[in-house]
Write a protein that holds these residues in place. Structure first.
Motif, PDB file in Angstrom:
ATOM      1  N   HIS A  26      -5.639  84.994  80.634  1.00 38.90           N
ATOM      2  CA  HIS A  26      -6.095  85.841  79.469  1.00 38.90           C
ATOM      3  C   HIS A  26      -5.724  87.008  79.639  1.00 38.90           C
ATOM      4  O   HIS A  26      -5.379  87.675  80.917  1.00 38.90           O
ATOM      5  N   ASP A  27      -5.835  87.892  78.582  1.00 40.35           N
ATOM      6  CA  ASP A  27      -5.501  89.362  78.593  1.00 40.35           C
ATOM      7  C   ASP A  27      -6.824  90.271  78.186  1.00 40.35           C
ATOM      8  O   ASP A  27      -7.599  89.686  77.672  1.00 40.35           O
ATOM      9  N   ILE A  28      -6.907  91.166  79.080  1.00 38.08           N
ATOM     10  CA  ILE A  28      -8.015  92.179  79.061  1.00 38.08           C
ATOM     11  C   ILE A  28      -7.456  93.358  78.769  1.00 38.08           C
ATOM     12  O   ILE A  28      -6.496  94.093  79.465  1.00 38.08           O
ATOM     13  N   GLY A  31      -8.978 100.384  76.906  1.00 38.10           N
ATOM     14  CA  GLY A  31      -8.178 101.727  76.475  1.00 38.10           C
ATOM     15  C   GLY A  31      -6.583 101.358  76.220  1.00 38.10           C
ATOM     16  O   GLY A  31      -6.685 100.290  75.617  1.00 38.10           O
ATOM     17  N   GLU A  32      -5.813 101.969  76.770  1.00 29.55           N
ATOM     18  CA  GLU A  32      -4.382 101.541  76.460  1.00 29.55           C
ATOM     19  C   GLU A  32      -3.923 100.720  77.660  1.00 29.55           C
ATOM     20  O   GLU A  32      -2.696 100.590  77.685  1.00 29.55           O
ATOM     21  N   THR A  33      -4.571 100.234  78.595  1.00 26.03           N
ATOM     22  CA  THR A  33      -4.406  99.454  79.699  1.00 26.03           C
ATOM     23  C   THR A  33      -4.446  97.880  79.334  1.00 26.03           C
ATOM     24  O   THR A  33      -5.763  97.677  79.190  1.00 26.03           O
ATOM     25  N   ARG A  34      -3.505  97.099  79.753  1.00 22.89           N
ATOM     26  CA  ARG A  34      -3.728  95.821  79.601  1.00 22.89           C
ATOM     27  C   ARG A  34      -3.594  95.086  80.951  1.00 22.89           C
ATOM     28  O   ARG A  34      -2.464  95.338  81.414  1.00 22.89           O
ATOM     29  N   VAL A  35      -4.549  94.178  80.929  1.00 24.81           N
ATOM     30  CA  VAL A  35      -4.335  93.492  82.523  1.00 24.81           C
ATOM     31  C   VAL A  35      -4.380  91.984  82.067  1.00 24.81           C
ATOM     32  O   VAL A  35      -5.136  91.497  81.292  1.00 24.81           O
ATOM     33  N   VAL A  36      -3.437  91.334  82.690  1.00 25.43           N
ATOM     34  CA  VAL A  36      -3.321  89.866  82.549  1.00 25.43           C
ATOM     35  C   VAL A  36      -4.008  89.250  83.758  1.00 25.43           C
ATOM     36  O   VAL A  36      -3.992  89.583  85.148  1.00 25.43           O
ATOM     37  N   ALA A  37      -4.945  88.385  83.695  1.00 24.35           N
ATOM     38  CA  ALA A  37      -5.885  87.948  84.482  1.00 24.35           C
ATOM     39  C   ALA A  37      -5.833  86.402  84.420  1.00 24.35           C
ATOM     40  O   ALA A  37      -5.438  85.677  83.430  1.00 24.35           O
ATOM     41  N   SER A  38      -6.611  85.854  85.394  1.00 22.97           N
ATOM     42  CA  SER A  38      -6.767  84.211  85.645  1.00 22.97           C
ATOM     43  C   SER A  38      -7.969  83.898  86.240  1.00 22.97           C
ATOM     44  O   SER A  38      -8.659  84.731  86.923  1.00 22.97           O
ATOM     45  N   ALA A  39      -8.231  82.632  86.394  1.00 26.37           N
ATOM     46  CA  ALA A  39      -9.052  82.216  87.455  1.00 26.37           C
ATOM     47  C   ALA A  39      -8.654  82.218  88.881  1.00 26.37           C
ATOM     48  O   ALA A  39      -7.328  82.132  89.036  1.00 26.37           O
ATOM     49  N   ASP A  40      -9.523  82.301  89.889  1.00 25.48           N
ATOM     50  CA  ASP A  40      -9.008  82.045  91.208  1.00 25.48           C
ATOM     51  C   ASP A  40      -8.325  80.787  91.265  1.00 25.48           C
ATOM     52  O   ASP A  40      -8.599  79.736  90.432  1.00 25.48           O
ATOM     53  N   SER A  41      -7.222  80.676  92.176  1.00 23.71           N
ATOM     54  CA  SER A  41      -6.624  79.386  92.282  1.00 23.71           C
ATOM     55  C   SER A  41      -7.519  78.010  92.728  1.00 23.71           C
ATOM     56  O   SER A  41      -7.134  77.132  92.260  1.00 23.71           O
ATOM     57  N   ALA A  42      -8.754  78.540  93.321  1.00 22.63           N
ATOM     58  CA  ALA A  42      -9.536  77.568  93.846  1.00 22.63           C
ATOM     59  C   ALA A  42     -10.304  76.889  92.422  1.00 22.63           C
ATOM     60  O   ALA A  42     -10.785  75.820  92.612  1.00 22.63           O
ATOM     61  N   PHE A  43      -9.996  77.500  91.378  1.00 17.81           N
ATOM     62  CA  PHE A  43     -10.745  76.850  89.965  1.00 17.81           C
ATOM     63  C   PHE A  43      -9.629  76.928  89.030  1.00 17.81           C
ATOM     64  O   PHE A  43      -9.713  76.896  87.917  1.00 17.81           O
TER      65      PHE A  43
END
Length: 148
Positions: A26-28, A31-43
């Motif tokens: 998912h994208d977070i 401000g002007e910063t976009r971070v692509v994140a996910s769940a931990d690999s354990a999940f």
């Protein structure tokens, strides 16, 4: 009285046809910063991407740094370097599952102050850290201070 407000936007798209195969990516946007994140690999997430637990640990580490720099500057202590290897712990046997402890390990290089004074300022900053004060998780310090 001033109230500060902090916003982020999160976006996910996909299909949850079954638990094992839907994307946790998912994208977070902050401000002007976009971070692509996910769940931990354990999940079943992508272990190459930051996960929410890492973001909480990073927020605590960043807040401690910024609080310390402010306290040190106001005290006239010259900080030359600050490095933190922060770690959050989430035991599988705790319910509800949660981060139970965050350990901040700042390595600080200063000039013109004793290590004892810097450690006092570090703890003062810790007491003022907005993120640590917002968490029910224990946040502890294990500092190492070098005086040049």
């Amino acid at each position: 009285m001033t109230t500060h407000s902090y916003a982020s936007t999160l976006h996910w798209a996909g299909r949850t046809q079954d638990y094992d195969s839907y994307s946790r990516r998912h994208d977070i946007t902050m401000g002007e910063t976009r971070v692509v994140a996910s769940a931990d690999s354990a999940f079943r997430g992508d272990g190459k991407l930051p996960n929410p637990e890492q973001l909480v640990v990073a927020a605590a580490s960043s807040c401690q740094l910024l609080s310390f720099l402010a306290v040190a500057a106001l005290a006239g202590v010259e900080v030359l370097e600050y490095h933190d290897n922060a770690e959050g712990v989430m035991p599988d046997d705790q319910r509800p599952l949660r981060l139970t402890r965050i350990v901040l390990r700042p390595r600080i290089v200063v000039q013109g102050a004793t290590a004892e004074r810097v450690e006092r300022l570090l703890h003062k900053a810790h007491e003022q850290c907005y993120i640590a004060n917002s968490l029910t998780t224990e946040v502890t310090l294990e500092p190492a201070i070098e005086v040049r």
